[in-house]
Design a protein around this motif. Structure first.
Motif, PDB file in Angstrom:
ATOM      1  N   VAL A 240     -10.994  -6.827  52.746  1.00 59.94           N
ATOM      2  CA  VAL A 240      -9.905  -6.471  51.842  1.00 59.94           C
ATOM      3  C   VAL A 240      -9.819  -7.797  50.829  1.00 59.94           C
ATOM      4  N   ALA A 241     -10.291  -8.998  51.300  1.00 57.56           N
ATOM      5  CA  ALA A 241     -10.248 -10.206  50.593  1.00 57.56           C
ATOM      6  C   ALA A 241     -10.821 -10.158  49.282  1.00 57.56           C
ATOM      7  N   LEU A 242     -11.952  -9.222  49.277  1.00 58.99           N
ATOM      8  CA  LEU A 242     -12.727  -9.060  48.034  1.00 58.99           C
ATOM      9  C   LEU A 242     -11.771  -8.440  46.863  1.00 58.99           C
ATOM     10  N   PRO A 274      -9.677 -14.835  57.536  1.00 59.12           N
ATOM     11  CA  PRO A 274      -8.343 -14.468  57.009  1.00 59.12           C
ATOM     12  C   PRO A 274      -7.906 -15.567  55.926  1.00 59.12           C
ATOM     13  N   ASP A 275      -7.557 -14.816  54.704  1.00 61.94           N
ATOM     14  CA  ASP A 275      -7.060 -15.366  53.574  1.00 61.94           C
ATOM     15  C   ASP A 275      -5.624 -15.362  53.270  1.00 61.94           C
ATOM     16  N   SER A 276      -5.029 -16.717  53.428  1.00 62.65           N
ATOM     17  CA  SER A 276      -3.658 -16.619  53.099  1.00 62.65           C
ATOM     18  C   SER A 276      -3.407 -16.403  51.735  1.00 62.65           C
ATOM     19  N   LYS A 284       1.726  -9.372  54.658  1.00 60.06           N
ATOM     20  CA  LYS A 284       1.688 -10.161  56.080  1.00 60.06           C
ATOM     21  C   LYS A 284       2.838  -9.664  56.864  1.00 60.06           C
ATOM     22  N   ASN A 285       3.940  -9.614  56.505  1.00 62.50           N
ATOM     23  CA  ASN A 285       5.117  -9.388  57.237  1.00 62.50           C
ATOM     24  C   ASN A 285       5.051  -7.969  57.639  1.00 62.50           C
ATOM     25  N   ASN A 286       4.648  -6.932  56.863  1.00 59.94           N
ATOM     26  CA  ASN A 286       4.358  -5.709  57.269  1.00 59.94           C
ATOM     27  C   ASN A 286       3.242  -5.140  58.237  1.00 59.94           C
ATOM     28  N   ASN A 300      -7.401 -20.870  60.905  1.00 59.63           N
ATOM     29  CA  ASN A 300      -7.843 -19.510  60.467  1.00 59.63           C
ATOM     30  C   ASN A 300      -7.204 -18.527  61.457  1.00 59.63           C
ATOM     31  N   ALA A 301      -7.051 -19.091  62.910  1.00 59.17           N
ATOM     32  CA  ALA A 301      -6.357 -18.204  63.862  1.00 59.17           C
ATOM     33  C   ALA A 301      -5.132 -17.768  63.775  1.00 59.17           C
TER      34      ALA A 301
END
Length: 381
Positions: A240-242, A274-276, A284-286, A300-301
């Protein structure tokens, strides 16, 4: 005997504190973490600790290797700020867990949308119901076993649930994972570009609005309470980062994460690193469940919300940190691509008599659009 074993365990732990320099000094005296409890079972020894005020909590996790040198490799440290547990397991995780759906049936048969995860240190199967924990983030470096686990999750759902129970919209932006699901009767689209994924997600947005109106009309709070059954919808996007630059797509994904649960629309998002910038704010919260294979470093972790993933060895393929209520380490099953393809073959159908008239992705969009518009027209009549 138990008292003697407890005293010996405490002695070994204090010895580990000394080697790792986990203490404070007052004059010539050591102030070690307080050992509040020692639990001895046939499967593990668990220490409950309280750190002295002013002692850096990272000293525990940063010195995991010291505890492993003292107690063996099967050590798990959990906690934060001041209170921690150190668990020493008698046995390690299984190295290999072959995929056998029959073995999982007793634990998943009563789940609405069962998600198979793996086996824990006591060889107990770990799975959860996506309707209870509605959105999943799966991450891990190349070779960590992430792709196999995603394949297991999707394939198992299709093998155990009917197309009337669950439908799928799949985003395969690397064109490497979801090809085997094209033409499976549960799947309303396999999209390899944002160009065709966006129209499908726009229709999901329309469908969520329609379902919300149905909930209001029937004065209920979840689609399972409606008089007419509606299928659950799972939107699964690999890498999904793409899509970080695709603002409209990401807005719809965020909307699903916020309101999808009661409407029966769920997310499965996966990414290698993981991409912040992607995992921010309400998205992120959901994402209520995190599963992570090996991560290259602690940062990254942390972005993946899977503390400990950075300690997984590069050789431990399929080793995952599974975060539901609390993080646990599991060994996920292994499912080869060709085997998944074989299992799915009976579920495949021919969509159009003259497929040559349609580009594959366009076919998916047309079919999905027709399904939603037909549902809206039926509702209006």
């Amino acid at each position: 005997m138990n008292l003697w074993a407890t005293l010996q365990a405490r002695k070994r732990l204090i010895n580990a504190f000394k080697h790792a320099e986990i203490y404070r000094m007052t004059g010539e005296s050591y102030i070690f973490p307080t050992i509040r409890n020692v639990e001895l079972t046939d499967d593990y020894t668990k220490f409950t600790l309280r750190l002295p005020t002013g002692l850096d909590p990272d000293l525990l996790t940063d010195n995991l290797y010291v505890f492993q040198q003292v107690f063996g490799s099967n050590v798990v440290i959990d906690g934060e700020i001041k209170y921690f547990t150190i668990t020493v397991y008698r046995k390690g995780l299984p190295k290999n867990v072959p995929y056998n759906l029959v073995e999982w049936q007793p634990i998943i048969e009563r789940m609405t949308l069962p998600i198979i995860v793996g086996r824990d240190r006591n060889n107990q199967p770990q799975a959860f119901d996506l309707t209870d924990y509605p959105h999943l983030l799966l991450s891990g470096e190349t070779g960590s076993g992430k792709s196999s686990l995603l394949r297991i999750i999707l394939t198992s759902l299709m093998l155990t649930k009917s197309p009337d129970d669950v439908r799928f919209i799949l985003g395969d932006l690397k064109r490497s994972e979801f090809g085997i699901y094209r033409n499976v009767k549960h799947v309303d689209g396999v999209h390899v570009t944002p160009r065709t994924l966006l129209p499908a997600l726009r229709l999901i947005k329309v469908e969520m609005e329609r379902r919300g109106n149905l909930l209001d009309k029937n004065e209920v709070t979840h689609i399972k309470e409606l008089p007419d059954k509606l299928p659950y919808i799972i939107v699964a996007i690999d890498e999904v980062a793409l899509l970080r630059q695709e603002r409209e797509i990401m807005n719809i994904v965020e909307d699903i994460s916020s309101i999808g649960r009661s409407l029966g629309v769920h997310l499965m998002l996966s990414m290698q690193r993981p991409d912040s910038k992607v995992l921010e704010g309400r998205l992120k919260n959901n994402l209520s469940v995190r599963i992570s294979g090996r991560q290259s470093n602690k940062r990254n972790a942390s972005v993946a919300d899977a503390e400990g993933a950075e300690t997984i060895k590069i050789t431990d393929k399929g080793r995952m940190i599974f975060v539901l209520d609390e993080p646990i380490e599991v060994q996920s099953p292994w499912l080869e691509y060709d085997e998944a393809k074989r299992l799915l073959e009976p579920l495949k159908v021919q969509r159009f008599s003259d497929v040559a008239k349609f580009e594959d992705e366009t076919e998916d969009v047309l079919r999905f659009e027709f399904g939603i518009l037909e549902a809206i027209e039926n509702e209006q009549t």
